[in-house]
Design an enzyme around this catalytic site. Structure first.
Site, PDB file in Angstrom:
ATOM      1  N   ASP A 327       0.836  -1.188   0.000  1.00  0.00           N
ATOM      2  CA  ASP A 327       0.000   0.000   0.000  1.00  0.00           C
ATOM      3  C   ASP A 327       0.882   1.254   0.000  1.00  0.00           C
ATOM      4  O   ASP A 327       1.866   1.321   0.747  1.00  0.00           O
ATOM      5  CB  ASP A 327      -0.894  -0.035   1.246  1.00  0.00           C
ATOM      6  CG  ASP A 327      -1.884   1.108   1.296  1.00  0.00           C
ATOM      7  OD1 ASP A 327      -2.749   1.168   0.409  1.00  0.00           O
ATOM      8  OD2 ASP A 327      -1.784   1.936   2.218  1.00  0.00           O
ATOM      9  N   GLU A 363       1.609  -0.333  -5.089  1.00  0.00           N
ATOM     10  CA  GLU A 363       0.712   0.778  -5.382  1.00  0.00           C
ATOM     11  C   GLU A 363       1.645   1.976  -5.534  1.00  0.00           C
ATOM     12  O   GLU A 363       2.123   2.519  -4.527  1.00  0.00           O
ATOM     13  CB  GLU A 363      -0.287   0.997  -4.247  1.00  0.00           C
ATOM     14  CG  GLU A 363      -1.281   2.107  -4.558  1.00  0.00           C
ATOM     15  CD  GLU A 363      -2.239   2.377  -3.407  1.00  0.00           C
ATOM     16  OE1 GLU A 363      -3.416   2.655  -3.674  1.00  0.00           O
ATOM     17  OE2 GLU A 363      -1.795   2.321  -2.233  1.00  0.00           O
TER      18      GLU A 363
END
Length: 657
Positions: A327, A363
């Site tokens: 993330d 990401e």
């Protein structure tokens, strides 16, 4: 009896006659180990720890055993303006905790200096090292990833026993496995399963975090998702592996749930705030917020790098996972000079003997300076491709001058992933993810509807490149519902026939809706829970067919870029080569492309013809002459050589010999 520490690894390490506890703190005047009873409620002992030359505080407790519950207290200067948050009244969770005895619960005392917190903070539990047999990852780039929010995925599953619903173990239930097998999933990507805490504004609103992107302990599974601890995860990974399905964990190493200056003191802040978090140079009391979550973990610090690497190794060694999705991964490559693909942490992950063969997915952005880094991560990192997402959405919405962008994204986004000399795409193509509209909501809403989140609809993305097909949200209009269903089928077809790795969020294959909420992280209720009884089985079957087609023809999932030397041709619906004028026509929305590939069913090289029509009218098309007997449609079972492609549709044909 307390003995001289034998200098084991960080955390709690079992030996033959006791446990060594070790925790890092550069600036604490002293650190104490607190031992608790088996219920984790009564503090039995508070033991001073000795500091070694590396900054670790250690103590060996003879007779301590597996199951011992513990925490730390750190004493020293409390001066937040100088980045020092020491408060011996705060029980602190071990950053290396492998198991916790209860979930985190937000409480105002966590933010108040001098307020005792032992009764509300989870206790770490000493565990025994139980590594699993390691296998090469099942998943390979170019495969099909299925993103799952563990809790919401099975909360309403009628065949999963109520006691199992919402847990990691439920993913191994035969009914769930059957659904994954029907879809042809290559790997499930589990949204965060490590222990997290609610953001402080949620409890007063009667809301709670259901996604888990607010971690405290980076190795410990959240007890709500894994009441059986690491064994539950390992057993589930094994059950999925037995069905040919890999497991990718979505992990958060960019921030922690301790949040900003007004947040909780639970672990790293109370142990060594200046080491674990990034601060504005020369202003140690000011946290850098490149994440939008109040703090930023200092991935450039050697102590933090070791923690991240040890966390990743932990999940490989003790659960056998195929890999990880990171993330806000730009944070992992940040240092004083910004992002670098050669940052120490990224380099160490790629070179680690236990990690280098795992699937790594970035990401590739954060909100800090220079935070958008799509295409710039080092190989073998795959990257979430939001350019693909937005270009495909705008194409199907009907935006002008989008045909070229559609084709480029469809073919693996070489404009992004070849620019550093790479010959293979590292794209992860997706049309919808946990963050944003569901696929059905994308084509049912022109605007977000996040009123239930308690922020007056201010939260969530404002520009979603969405459309509603003539009515906003829920409707009984048959024409609107039919148009939406056609759009979802076309979008699914686009995704599954695209070049590179693909990702589908659970439920999007069956028309799942969140009522237009595009930031549903705080809705642990029917808004996000998957309503299995409402899934459109026709859409599910369409996705399953597409997945089977993708597996049958390797060119659809390959990662090497097309060369244009016979492996791909771009044609008009009339079967003629595309001209510059065809590509640049403002409202161009039809396309025919030919791919050369192996047909694993016919066991020979064949051509595929993919016809695309985004217009709202049927489109005449002509397939080129087949080298076989004829062309056969793979989605409608018809055998046209010429014909009419339906409005808002994608069709695929194969040569039949």
């Amino acid at each position: 009896m307390i003995l001289t520490a034998p200098s084991f690894a960080p955390g709690a390490t079992l030996s033959g006659d006791g446990v060594e506890f070790a925790v890092y703190s550069r600036d604490a005047a002293s650190v104490a180990l607190c031992l608790f009873d088996n219920d984790g409620d009564k503090e039995l002992a508070r033991l001073a720890m000795g500091r070694d030359e590396t900054g670790f505080h250690r103590v060996f407790v003879e007779g301590a055993a597996e199951g011992t519950r513990y925490g730390f207290r750190a004493d020293g200067i409390h001066s937040p303006d100088h980045g020092l948050w020491f408060d011996p009244a705060k029980l602190l969770v071990d950053p290396y905790a492998k198991e916790l005895d209860r979930p985190f619960v937000h409480d105002g005392r966590l933010t108040v200096f001098g307020a005792e917190t032992a009764d509300i903070v989870p206790k770490a539990v000493v565990t025994r090292d139980r590594p699993v047999a390691l296998h090469a990852p099942l998943f390979r780039p170019g495969g099909f990833v299925y993103e799952i929010a563990v809790r919401s995925f099975t909360m309403l599953h009628p065949q999963v026993p109520e006691a199992m619903r919402g847990t990691i173990g439920a993913l191994a239930h035969p009914a769930v496995l059957a659904h994954l097998k029907r879809l042809g999933v290559d790997a499930v990507e589990l949204m965060p399963v490590t222990a997290w805490i609610d953001e402080r504004h949620l409890p007063p609103l009667g809301l709670s975090n259901s996604w888990g992107y607010n971690p405290i302990a980076l190795m410990a599974l959240d007890p709500r998702l894994a009441p059986g601890g690491m064994k539950e995860l390992a057993d589930t990974v094994a059950a999925l592996r037995a069905e040919g399905i890999g497991v990718i964990l979505d992990l958060v190493f960019n921030h922690s749930g301790e949040s900003d200056r007004h947040g909780a003191t639970l672990s790293m802040r109370g142990l060594d705030n200046l080491t674990y978090y990034r601060h504005v140079p020369d202003r140690p009391g000011e946290l850098i917020n490149d994440t939008g979550c109040g703090n930023t973990i200092a991935g450039e610090n050697p102590v933090v790098r070791q923690l991240v690497l040890d966390s990743l190794r932990h999940f490989v060694r003790h659960a056998g996972v195929d890999g990880f999705r990171f993330d806000l991964a730009t944070i992992l490559g940040r240092g004083a000079d910004g992002f670098s693909a050669r940052a120490a942490l990224l380099t160490e992950i790629c070179a680690d003997p236990l990690l280098k063969d795992r699937i790594l997915i970035a990401e590739p952005w954060d909100i800090g300076p220079g935070g958008y880094q799509l295409g710039n991560f080092p190989a073998p990192f795959l990257e979430w491709n939001d350019h693909y997402r937005d270009d495909m959405r705008m194409f199907w919405r009907g935006d002008s001058h989008m045909l070229g962008a559609f084709a480029t994204a469809f073919a693996g986004s070489s404009d992004i992933f070849s620019r550093h000399g790479h010959e293979e795409t590292r794209t992860v193509n997706f049309l919808a993810a946990h963050d944003g509209f569901t696929l059905m909501d994308l084509i049912s809403h022109t605007a977000k509807h996040n009123e239930a989140n308690g922020e007056d609809n201010r939260d969530g993305h404002n520009e979603n490149h969405s459309w509603n097909n003539g009515a906003e949200g829920a409707t009984t209009d048959g024409a609107v519902l039919s148009a939406r269903r056609a759009d979802v089928k076309a979008l699914l077809s686009t995704l599954f026939l695209s070049h590179g790795t693909i990702m589908l969020t659970a439920g999007d294959e069956g028309g799942r809706s969140q009522g237009g909420n595009n930031n549903a992280y705080c809705q642990d209720n029917a808004i996000t829970w998957m309503h299995w009884d409402r899934l459109d089985d026709g859409l599910v079957e369409h996705a399953a067919m597409l997945s089977a087609i993708r597996r049958r023809f390797p060119a659809l999932g390959k990662t090497a870029f097309f060369t244009g030397a016979g492996d791909i041709e771009w044609l008009t619906p009339a079967g003629t080569p595309m001209s510059v004028a065809d590509w640049e026509a403002p409202l161009a929305g039809t396309l025919l492309l030919l791919l050369e590939t192996m047909d694993t069913e016919q066991k020979r090289s064949v051509h595929l013809a993919i016809a695309v029509n985004r217009t709202h009218a049927g489109q005449p098309f002509t397939l080129p002459p087949s080298k076989g007997r004829d062309w056969v449609s793979l989605l409608s079972a018809s055998l046209p050589e010429t014909g009419l492609l339906s409005a808002r549709a994608v069709e695929i044909f194969v040569e039949r010999y």
